[in-house]
Design an enzyme around this catalytic site. Structure first.
Site, mmCIF file in Angstrom:
data_model
loop_
_atom_site.group_PDB
_atom_site.id
_atom_site.type_symbol
_atom_site.label_atom_id
_atom_site.label_comp_id
_atom_site.label_asym_id
_atom_site.label_seq_id
_atom_site.Cartn_x
_atom_site.Cartn_y
_atom_site.Cartn_z
ATOM 1 N N PHE A 202 0.855 -1.190 0.000
ATOM 2 C CA PHE A 202 0.000 0.000 0.000
ATOM 3 C C PHE A 202 0.887 1.235 0.000
ATOM 4 C CE2 PHE A 202 -2.246 3.631 1.597
ATOM 5 C CZ PHE A 202 -3.415 3.586 0.872
ATOM 6 N N ASP B 206 9.283 3.179 2.162
ATOM 7 C CA ASP B 206 8.055 3.926 2.430
ATOM 8 C C ASP B 206 7.748 3.781 3.917
ATOM 9 O OD1 ASP B 206 5.540 4.947 2.808
ATOM 10 O OD2 ASP B 206 4.643 3.989 1.049
ATOM 11 N N LYS C 198 2.249 11.269 7.221
ATOM 12 C CA LYS C 198 1.440 11.018 8.420
ATOM 13 C C LYS C 198 1.983 11.717 9.678
ATOM 14 C CE LYS C 198 -1.211 7.224 6.668
ATOM 15 N NZ LYS C 198 -0.880 6.092 5.814
HETATM 16 C C1 LIG Z 1 -1.004 6.150 4.330
HETATM 17 C C2 LIG Z 1 0.110 5.638 3.504
HETATM 18 C C3 LIG Z 1 0.459 6.249 2.276
HETATM 19 C C4 LIG Z 1 -0.367 7.339 1.644
HETATM 20 O O1 LIG Z 1 -0.457 8.489 2.424
HETATM 21 P P1 LIG Z 1 -1.624 9.549 2.101
HETATM 22 O O2 LIG Z 1 -1.272 10.721 2.994
HETATM 23 O O3 LIG Z 1 -2.918 8.898 2.480
HETATM 24 O O4 LIG Z 1 -1.548 9.881 0.674
HETATM 25 C C5 LIG Z 1 1.567 5.770 1.602
HETATM 26 N N1 LIG Z 1 2.284 4.744 2.091
HETATM 27 C C6 LIG Z 1 1.978 4.126 3.249
HETATM 28 C C7 LIG Z 1 2.826 2.995 3.730
HETATM 29 C C8 LIG Z 1 0.871 4.542 3.986
HETATM 30 O O5 LIG Z 1 0.540 3.904 5.118
#
Ligand SMILES: *Cc1c(COP(=O)(O)O)cnc(C)c1O
Length: 426
Positions: A146, A233, A274
């Site tokens: 994701f 990520d 986040k």
């Molecule tokens: C939440 C998330 C994203 C995307 O972030 P948004 O601010 O919702 O665009 C990307 N990678 C990971 C691992 C995430 O948990």
């Protein structure tokens, strides 16, 4: 109705259903206030937040230090765009680069934008530094990843609901099994056009899948061997969530080195979002050293809001809270406690098979069919008992409270969770 009238929960839900696009299926609870580990609904009922806005609110709701920084900066200078300099961006970039141990930072707003940015940097590096022929670069990603919701990112998702009828998809991605070093090496060995490997240190959305302890370090070593960028990520796993500053650790600033039994891995490209803002404001970033980041030159990439003064002030305050309140150490300690308490319950449980996770990013696996409603119904019962969590992918419930939780609060939450699960024993 005036917009400031206090709505009932049902009225608020009805308005969203009538006027909002139906792109989410929220748990039926309408929140109007948050403080620390708690949120309140419009009827005044208090809950433990056990999701933390998908780990954006690691520092707790409405942390006064972050709110003050935001308030002060918003009433001084909020936005200049990058057409002009502002006096906060450079300070923030220096602060964050030193905090995480990188030469340079590229500021964006949302996690998906930061992932897009990392992919663009990786492709440009492939052509200008590695020497891959133009338009031939491939980026390796993992099954069940994701990384967000843009057209390019969903192009390499295997979530059919997120993908279907959004094509044509962006080319140039190779999907391999997560936590499989042999698959990674075979792909790198047989394909000289691979420029990068994009990976979540723990797969959060997929259901909190924690890879083998040496996976990240060995994957990084393979990337070095084949001259491929290791792109982490850490939008969800970063900023103390898993008991370390980063799940890859990076330039870990925790004093308690006991928290770091696994090898530190420094990504070539680090993606944050986040909790970089403590949930107060959308702030994301890509960090890399000069050899990679210097491929980006004026006009190549940008964002009107990226690097704005409010974001800079908020992110510095949010990172200071993580450091000053030792949130990584707290997440490590409470995570161990949480899993050991739940494991005691699981020994005799028929409804829960397993608890897994790291730090305060955990999940329980419900003993039922993947397409059953049990996890959803458990979350409704948890809500009634004063704790908010949400199922992720079928029969898995993610548990990720704010990291400012105390041991006493955590034990209170454990007893709510155990009491609730007992209502579902067969
Ligand atoms: C939440 C998330 C994203 C995307 O972030 P948004 O601010 O919702 O665009 C990307 N990678 C990971 C691992 C995430 O948990």
């Amino acid at each position: 109705m005036a917009i400031l009238d206090q709505l009932t929960s049902q009225e608020a839900i009805d308005l969203e259903n009538k006027y909002g696009a139906h792109n989410y299926h929220p748990l039926p609870v309408v929140l109007s206030k948050g403080e620390g580990v708690y949120v309140w609904d419009v009827e005044g009922k208090k809950y433990y937040d056990f999701l933390s806005a998908y780990s954006a609110v690691n520092q707790g709701h409405c942390h006064p230090k972050i709110v003050n920084a935001m308030h002060e900066q918003a009433s001084t200078l909020a936005l200049t765009s990058r057409a002009f300099h502002n006096d906060m961006l450079g300070k923030y970039e220096k602060f964050a680069c030193e905090f995480f141990g990188f030469d340079k930072l590229l500021p964006m707003n949302t996690g998906a934008e930061a992932v897009e940015t990392a992919l663009k940097i990786c492709r440009k590096w492939a052509y200008e530094v590695k020497g891959i022929d133009e338009n031939e670069a491939e980026i390796v990603v993992c099954e069940n990843n994701f990384h967000g919701r843009t057209t390019t990112i969903i192009s390499f998702s295997n979530d059919s609901v997120a993908r279907k009828n959004f094509g044509p998809y962006t080319a140039g991605f190779i999907k391999i099994e997560y936590d499989n070093l042999e698959a990674l090496e075979n792909t790198l060995k047989s394909n000289p056009n691979v420029a990068g490997f994009l990976v979540e240190p723990i797969q959060g959305e997929a259901g909190v899948y924690v890879p083998a302890p040496d996976y990240l370090a060995k994957a990084k070593a393979l990337c070095e061997k084949y001259n491929v960028l290791f792109i982490a990520d850490e939008v969800q796993t970063g900023i103390a969530r898993t008991g370390r500053l980063l799940a890859t650790c990076g330039n870990c600033s925790c004093e308690d080195k006991n928290c770091s039994k696994e090898p530190e891995v420094k990504p070539d490209v680090l993606i944050l979002g986040k909790a970089l803002s403590g949930g107060a404001y959308p702030v994301s970033a890509v960090l890399a050293d000069d050899a990679v980041m210097n491929v980006i030159r004026p006009g190549n990439h940008g964002s009107t809001f990226g690097g704005n003064p409010v974001a800079a002030a908020v992110a510095m305050a949010a990172l200071e809270v993580v450091r000053d309140e030792k949130l990584a150490e707290n997440a490590f300690k409470l995570g161990e406690l949480f899993r050991s308490e739940l494991n005691k319950f699981i020994e005799t449980s028929t409804i829960v098979n397993l608890v897994r996770g790291k730090g305060l990013l955990n999940a329980i696996v419900i003993n039922d069919r993947e397409d059953s409603e049990t996890a959803w119904n458990i979350c409704l019962a948890l809500r009634d008992n004063g704790l908010l969590a949400k199922p992720t992918h079928g029969n898995i419930i993610r548990f990720a409270p704010p990291l400012v939780m105390t041991e006493e609060q955590l034990m209170d939450c454990v007893s709510i969770i155990v009491k609730t699960l007992k209502q579902f024993e067969k």
